[in-house]
Design a protein around this motif. Structure first.
Motif, PDB file in Angstrom:
ATOM      1  N   UNK B 151      49.989  52.935  48.589  1.00  0.00           N
ATOM      2  CA  UNK B 151      48.966  52.593  47.587  1.00  0.00           C
ATOM      3  C   UNK B 151      49.602  51.848  46.411  1.00  0.00           C
ATOM      4  N   UNK B 152      50.784  52.313  45.963  1.00  0.00           N
ATOM      5  CA  UNK B 152      51.477  51.697  44.823  1.00  0.00           C
ATOM      6  C   UNK B 152      51.962  50.291  45.171  1.00  0.00           C
ATOM      7  N   UNK B 153      52.404  50.113  46.417  1.00  0.00           N
ATOM      8  CA  UNK B 153      52.893  48.790  46.827  1.00  0.00           C
ATOM      9  C   UNK B 153      51.757  47.762  46.776  1.00  0.00           C
ATOM     10  N   UNK B 154      50.536  48.201  47.101  1.00  0.00           N
ATOM     11  CA  UNK B 154      49.381  47.296  47.017  1.00  0.00           C
ATOM     12  C   UNK B 154      49.120  46.917  45.555  1.00  0.00           C
ATOM     13  N   UNK B 155      49.314  47.866  44.657  1.00  0.00           N
ATOM     14  CA  UNK B 155      49.153  47.570  43.225  1.00  0.00           C
ATOM     15  C   UNK B 155      50.225  46.577  42.757  1.00  0.00           C
ATOM     16  N   UNK B 156      51.465  46.766  43.220  1.00  0.00           N
ATOM     17  CA  UNK B 156      52.541  45.827  42.862  1.00  0.00           C
ATOM     18  C   UNK B 156      52.198  44.405  43.335  1.00  0.00           C
ATOM     19  N   UNK B 157      51.759  44.292  44.594  1.00  0.00           N
ATOM     20  CA  UNK B 157      51.407  42.984  45.156  1.00  0.00           C
ATOM     21  C   UNK B 157      50.265  42.353  44.369  1.00  0.00           C
ATOM     22  N   UNK B 158      49.286  43.173  44.026  1.00  0.00           N
ATOM     23  CA  UNK B 158      48.132  42.688  43.268  1.00  0.00           C
ATOM     24  C   UNK B 158      48.572  42.144  41.915  1.00  0.00           C
ATOM     25  N   UNK B 159      49.453  42.877  41.233  1.00  0.00           N
ATOM     26  CA  UNK B 159      49.932  42.430  39.921  1.00  0.00           C
ATOM     27  C   UNK B 159      50.686  41.106  40.045  1.00  0.00           C
ATOM     28  N   UNK B 160      51.538  41.005  41.067  1.00  0.00           N
ATOM     29  CA  UNK B 160      52.344  39.785  41.247  1.00  0.00           C
ATOM     30  C   UNK B 160      51.442  38.573  41.466  1.00  0.00           C
ATOM     31  N   UNK B 161      50.410  38.725  42.288  1.00  0.00           N
ATOM     32  CA  UNK B 161      49.536  37.582  42.580  1.00  0.00           C
ATOM     33  C   UNK B 161      48.611  37.281  41.410  1.00  0.00           C
ATOM     34  N   UNK B 162      48.143  38.334  40.758  1.00  0.00           N
ATOM     35  CA  UNK B 162      47.239  38.148  39.621  1.00  0.00           C
ATOM     36  C   UNK B 162      47.910  37.331  38.519  1.00  0.00           C
ATOM     37  N   UNK B 163      49.166  37.640  38.267  1.00  0.00           N
ATOM     38  CA  UNK B 163      49.839  37.025  37.112  1.00  0.00           C
ATOM     39  C   UNK B 163      50.315  35.598  37.410  1.00  0.00           C
ATOM     40  N   UNK B 164      50.109  35.109  38.638  1.00  0.00           N
ATOM     41  CA  UNK B 164      50.294  33.688  38.945  1.00  0.00           C
ATOM     42  C   UNK B 164      49.078  32.879  38.496  1.00  0.00           C
ATOM     43  N   UNK B 165      47.965  33.555  38.234  1.00  0.00           N
ATOM     44  CA  UNK B 165      46.707  32.865  37.934  1.00  0.00           C
ATOM     45  C   UNK B 165      46.577  32.596  36.437  1.00  0.00           C
ATOM     46  N   UNK B 166      45.606  31.746  36.126  1.00  0.00           N
ATOM     47  CA  UNK B 166      45.353  31.394  34.735  1.00  0.00           C
ATOM     48  C   UNK B 166      44.519  32.495  34.065  1.00  0.00           C
ATOM     49  N   UNK B 167      44.923  32.957  32.908  1.00  0.00           N
ATOM     50  CA  UNK B 167      44.179  33.966  32.143  1.00  0.00           C
ATOM     51  C   UNK B 167      43.362  33.310  31.018  1.00  0.00           C
ATOM     52  N   UNK B 168      43.950  32.311  30.339  1.00  0.00           N
ATOM     53  CA  UNK B 168      43.291  31.710  29.170  1.00  0.00           C
ATOM     54  C   UNK B 168      41.887  31.227  29.528  1.00  0.00           C
ATOM     55  N   UNK B 169      40.913  31.599  28.721  1.00  0.00           N
ATOM     56  CA  UNK B 169      39.555  31.105  28.923  1.00  0.00           C
ATOM     57  C   UNK B 169      38.720  31.957  29.859  1.00  0.00           C
TER      58      UNK B 169
END
Lengths: 367, 367
Positions: B151-169
């Motif tokens: 379960x934790x490894x899925x959270x790690x993967x999610x964080x890694x991919x999420x933070x490649x994306x644009x947040x501003x706006x």
């Protein structure tokens, strides 16, 4: 909605006086939301609304919930506790006036909290708060019905867009994920359930969504719902995947279930008993020879909870009143073959049933 | 897992004998899943497992839940009831042997069911089943820890991919929806919570995700978790949006919270008290002058429930043992400005804390 909430609290208090309930303890959840507009989740941290039959409400809550409670505009004394101190002293002070009398407790409050309350007020006599709350909550106001119609419209839109897509070769769980995506995209806050019962899986009334791959000729039960501004949608429609061999009995069963649905709608009127509506649907299915395959009640009330009063079942003599909202969802389940269920949400009106789910009942053919 | 479930039932019974609890009533939810593997949802339809201190279990359930219960392979007498008959007679037969003695009731069972049971067995003395269950559930087996790591490894993967994306706006709620999509795509069954606290919203520890549009220079609390094969993940990390003016105090606070997290991990050992771990984190933050801004406990146990025993808080002298799993999540919240929280799940091992969340604690810079 603040004045609507004040009215609801006054109505609850008047009902408590009428029934001799001296106070109620309400936990986070649907009753708290109904009475105050506060959205909070039941958790291990004790959080209670205390409503006396006469006088001002009080709230026991963890410090970090204080702002959310105050935002609701509720007129209540607030007793807070923090992780540093723990809840024991605050809870004791909170319940000091409830040492005796008949006390109503939220049906969905966790038992651990009821046991704590019973220890602190050993002379009180405890009863279900639904005795008070179902009177109020089962009769929806026009403001509530408006929200339920908006929730239902999102379900209609979701169904229309979903059935433009390809079903063949997809897993049931992929269709369920797509339902969730569409519900959220169209404004619901959360999907509550997404049943995709393809082929023989449709014959299990409480099947959810599996890894089964959808085939041409499958009939599929699509039963899904979610939350919009605190109110639930719930609709079931049937789709059939084209270019395969559909079970030869399918069309006949679909037609009978649809007639049963119509008969139940026709039985809805102010003053009818819940069991009358159930009987109307059941008679159509029994007369057609499928009585043994309609294995559940005809429906359930709906509003802030997906399932609430009134329940449309055999033996329930509770009488329908204006504004009551409930599902009508007869079904026939042929084990190992297929199932058919057609479900709407009906509002009891002066001139009968108002169906808030506008998607047609006919089979939708999908690719 | 069938033999693991049989062992858990035997351990529960031995604990009941030791503590003089004659039987337990367990409802649908985490305790039922732990003891039997059965996944069922609490609803208005009564569903109970009865476990005597000696002898065979029994189940009271609605007919349509029978197959699901039998699939679990549980060795139990099954008493079923249908919508047509209602539950009253079946419930009375089910509880016939429980007329006296000390009876444990599932902490999360709805109070309405406990009131029914109390009416049917007026001489019984009722207590919380957690008294028995927390002994068992707080010590995870290697099979459970394996699921929690997945379960934790899925959270790690999610964080890694999420933070490649644009947040501003983007709105906080859009980031939360993206977290949900990624958790499900990587194999979790359900997101349980997705907190996105940007800029000043990060200063509210229980903020969820709002319509606030994310700006350059925002620091953002990302705290999310979901369910994998019945077990929960829960992790908090900080990101900062580049090209803006970050609060000048941010880096210092981040560093202190990170040191507090490390101090708590270092305090984890078999035989340490929960309050010792809390104190270790709290001391770092207090010594740095931010004690008033760390407003919650250091952590909570986690497993089948997101929050369960043991609680890592002031005053809790419960002692850590091998296999206990809990969050370490110190935070500092500066009202109107920003918040910092860094959260891992720790497993108590023979040689100290094992952190199952592998994402680095350092600030991740996003666009």
């Amino acid at each position: 909605m603040q004045s609507e909430h004040r009215n609801r609290i006054l109505k609850a208090q008047s009902e408590m006086q009428r029934r001799g309930v001296s106070r109620m303890f309400i936990g986070p959840g649907s009753n708290l939301f109904y009475l105050t507009g506060i959205r909070a989740m039941m958790s291990e941290r004790i959080y209670l609304l205390q409503l006396p039959a006469i006088g001002k409400a009080s709230l026991l809550l963890p410090t970090f919930e204080r702002l959310g409670a105050e935002d609701s505009g509720i007129d209540a004394e607030i007793i807070e506790w923090s992780d540093a101190t723990g809840p024991d002293a605050a809870t004791k002070a909170f319940i000091a006036d409830a040492s005796s009398g008949t006390v109503g407790v939220d049906d969905q409050l966790w038992s651990a909290f009821l046991l704590d309350l019973q220890t602190l007020a050993p002379k009180a006599s405890w009863t279900k708060a639904s005795m008070i709350m179902q009177e109020l909550r089962s009769r929806k106001s026009e403001a509530e019905i408006k929200l339920m119609k908006e929730a239902a419209a999102i379900a209609d839109k979701t169904f229309a867009e979903l059935t433009q897509q390809k079903f063949t070769g997809k897993k049931e769980s992929q269709i369920a994920a797509e339902i969730q995506r569409l519900l959220l995209m169209h404004g619901q806050e959360q999907m509550q359930f997404g049943i995709v019962g393809s082929g023989p899986n449709g014959a299990k009334p409480h099947h959810e969504a599996s890894d089964r791959v959808i085939q041409p000729g499958d009939s599929i039960v699509l039963d899904f719902g979610g939350t919009y501004k605190g109110y639930q949608s719930d609709m079931t429609r049937m789709v059939v995947v084209k270019d395969g061999s559909l079970d030869p009995e399918y069309e006949r069963v679909h037609d009978i279930v649809n007639q049963a649905n119509a008969a139940a709608h026709a039985a809805v009127k102010i003053g009818a008993a819940c069991e009358d509506v159930d009987r109307a649907a059941r008679k159509v299915i029994s007369d057609a020879g499928y009585g043994d395959y309609f294995t559940h009640r005809t429906g359930h009330g709906i509003g802030i909870d997906v399932h609430e009063h009134p329940y449309i079942r055999q033996g329930n003599r509770e009488v329908l009143d204006e504004g009551m909202a409930f599902s009508i969802e007869p079904g026939v389940y042929l084990p190992g073959r297929f199932g058919v269920r057609i479900e709407d949400i009906a509002i009891c009106r002066e001139n009968g049933s108002e169906n808030i789910n506008l998607t047609p009942h006919s089979v939708t053919i999908v690719q």
